[in-house]
Design a protein around this motif. Sequence first.
Motif, PDB file in Angstrom:
ATOM      1  N   GLU A  96      39.593  41.587  40.697  1.00  0.00           N
ATOM      2  CA  GLU A  96      40.044  40.894  39.486  1.00  0.00           C
ATOM      3  C   GLU A  96      39.193  39.653  39.213  1.00  0.00           C
ATOM      4  O   GLU A  96      38.815  39.381  38.074  1.00  0.00           O
ATOM      5  CB  GLU A  96      41.520  40.510  39.615  1.00  0.00           C
ATOM      6  CG  GLU A  96      42.101  39.972  38.338  1.00  0.00           C
ATOM      7  CD  GLU A  96      43.597  39.706  38.403  1.00  0.00           C
ATOM      8  OE1 GLU A  96      44.131  39.261  37.379  1.00  0.00           O
ATOM      9  OE2 GLU A  96      44.219  39.914  39.465  1.00  0.00           O
ATOM     10  N   LYS A 108      36.984  39.096  35.820  1.00  0.00           N
ATOM     11  CA  LYS A 108      37.160  37.908  34.971  1.00  0.00           C
ATOM     12  C   LYS A 108      35.874  37.083  34.923  1.00  0.00           C
ATOM     13  O   LYS A 108      35.556  36.503  33.890  1.00  0.00           O
ATOM     14  CB  LYS A 108      38.322  37.040  35.472  1.00  0.00           C
ATOM     15  CG  LYS A 108      39.677  37.662  35.315  1.00  0.00           C
ATOM     16  CD  LYS A 108      40.115  37.681  33.866  1.00  0.00           C
ATOM     17  CE  LYS A 108      41.525  38.253  33.785  1.00  0.00           C
ATOM     18  NZ  LYS A 108      42.121  38.074  32.488  1.00  0.00           N
ATOM     19  N   LEU A 122      40.398  32.538  40.671  1.00  0.00           N
ATOM     20  CA  LEU A 122      40.773  33.244  39.459  1.00  0.00           C
ATOM     21  C   LEU A 122      41.331  32.269  38.428  1.00  0.00           C
ATOM     22  O   LEU A 122      40.995  32.362  37.238  1.00  0.00           O
ATOM     23  CB  LEU A 122      41.805  34.331  39.786  1.00  0.00           C
ATOM     24  CG  LEU A 122      42.234  35.228  38.645  1.00  0.00           C
ATOM     25  CD1 LEU A 122      41.052  35.964  38.034  1.00  0.00           C
ATOM     26  CD2 LEU A 122      43.293  36.210  39.107  1.00  0.00           C
ATOM     27  N   ASP A 123      42.134  31.310  38.862  1.00  0.00           N
ATOM     28  CA  ASP A 123      42.698  30.321  37.935  1.00  0.00           C
ATOM     29  C   ASP A 123      41.601  29.513  37.249  1.00  0.00           C
ATOM     30  O   ASP A 123      41.674  29.251  36.047  1.00  0.00           O
ATOM     31  CB  ASP A 123      43.658  29.374  38.666  1.00  0.00           C
ATOM     32  CG  ASP A 123      44.972  30.039  39.031  1.00  0.00           C
ATOM     33  OD1 ASP A 123      45.290  31.103  38.454  1.00  0.00           O
ATOM     34  OD2 ASP A 123      45.688  29.497  39.905  1.00  0.00           O
ATOM     35  N   GLU A 155      39.822  31.830  34.673  1.00  0.00           N
ATOM     36  CA  GLU A 155      40.677  32.071  33.505  1.00  0.00           C
ATOM     37  C   GLU A 155      40.803  30.822  32.640  1.00  0.00           C
ATOM     38  O   GLU A 155      40.807  30.905  31.412  1.00  0.00           O
ATOM     39  CB  GLU A 155      42.060  32.559  33.949  1.00  0.00           C
ATOM     40  CG  GLU A 155      42.028  33.982  34.460  1.00  0.00           C
ATOM     41  CD  GLU A 155      43.375  34.452  34.998  1.00  0.00           C
ATOM     42  OE1 GLU A 155      44.196  33.612  35.433  1.00  0.00           O
ATOM     43  OE2 GLU A 155      43.604  35.675  34.978  1.00  0.00           O
ATOM     44  N   SER A 156      40.883  29.660  33.265  1.00  0.00           N
ATOM     45  CA  SER A 156      40.969  28.402  32.526  1.00  0.00           C
ATOM     46  C   SER A 156      39.699  28.172  31.707  1.00  0.00           C
ATOM     47  O   SER A 156      39.761  27.764  30.538  1.00  0.00           O
ATOM     48  CB  SER A 156      41.193  27.245  33.506  1.00  0.00           C
ATOM     49  OG  SER A 156      41.125  26.017  32.842  1.00  0.00           O
ATOM     50  N   ILE A 204      37.642  30.467  30.594  1.00  0.00           N
ATOM     51  CA  ILE A 204      37.633  31.444  29.495  1.00  0.00           C
ATOM     52  C   ILE A 204      38.489  30.919  28.341  1.00  0.00           C
ATOM     53  O   ILE A 204      38.051  30.896  27.190  1.00  0.00           O
ATOM     54  CB  ILE A 204      38.135  32.826  29.964  1.00  0.00           C
ATOM     55  CG1 ILE A 204      37.140  33.467  30.932  1.00  0.00           C
ATOM     56  CG2 ILE A 204      38.388  33.746  28.760  1.00  0.00           C
ATOM     57  CD1 ILE A 204      37.652  34.710  31.641  1.00  0.00           C
ATOM     58  N   ARG A 205      39.704  30.484  28.652  1.00  0.00           N
ATOM     59  CA  ARG A 205      40.606  29.954  27.611  1.00  0.00           C
ATOM     60  C   ARG A 205      39.984  28.761  26.896  1.00  0.00           C
ATOM     61  O   ARG A 205      39.989  28.687  25.668  1.00  0.00           O
ATOM     62  CB  ARG A 205      41.949  29.536  28.230  1.00  0.00           C
ATOM     63  CG  ARG A 205      42.955  30.635  28.385  1.00  0.00           C
ATOM     64  CD  ARG A 205      44.337  30.105  28.736  1.00  0.00           C
ATOM     65  NE  ARG A 205      44.343  29.142  29.831  1.00  0.00           N
ATOM     66  CZ  ARG A 205      44.378  29.458  31.126  1.00  0.00           C
ATOM     67  NH1 ARG A 205      44.393  30.719  31.500  1.00  0.00           N
ATOM     68  NH2 ARG A 205      44.386  28.518  32.047  1.00  0.00           N
TER      69      ARG A 205
END
Length: 180
Positions: free
Chosen positions: A113, A117, A162-163, A166-167, A169-170
């Motif tokens: 994952e 990502k 991963l956090d 993802e942060s 990306i946002r």
Amino acid sequence: MKKIRLYGCPKEMVESYKNLSSLTKVNVSTIRDEDLNKTLEEVFIEESVFEENSIYEEMFMIMQGFTTETMMDFLNKLKEMDVPFGGIKIMQTEHNKTWKLLDLLNEVKKEHELFQKSEVLKQVIMSTSKVSLHSLSEKKQIEFKEQLMKSYMILQSPERTLDQVESCIRDCLSLLKEIQ
């Protein structure tokens, strides 16, 4: 002898791979949910009868006796025979052979994952190369450039989480929306 154990695969796929065993010289069997408490090494000792799996949604192919080169050759052969494997692939190593299969699959699933990502973040960063920042205030331009640099640095870090990915990306997507 090269061996493969499959988890979460449809019965037709398992049967296709078993039928190809004579051509590929690879012993193919499945993993049952009850086998998840065994070590990776133990899973390769005996073959099991196909059962539907219910613990993980993902498909896993676990390989024993392969080098990176022989694994790639095998996977290419599957593609040539029109039976490619689209799930997560794991090779048994000296490091992981004594792991409980449940722990190994959880760890590999997380890594998979994170990798996926990270690829998304790379694409987001690459998509910014054609963005014109002239419509933004100087402060927003700096914020945008700093966010891109932060995202790039996180991608380069072997300790990224991963956090974090993802942060980034946002945050990048949010800034891109302001430009459009």
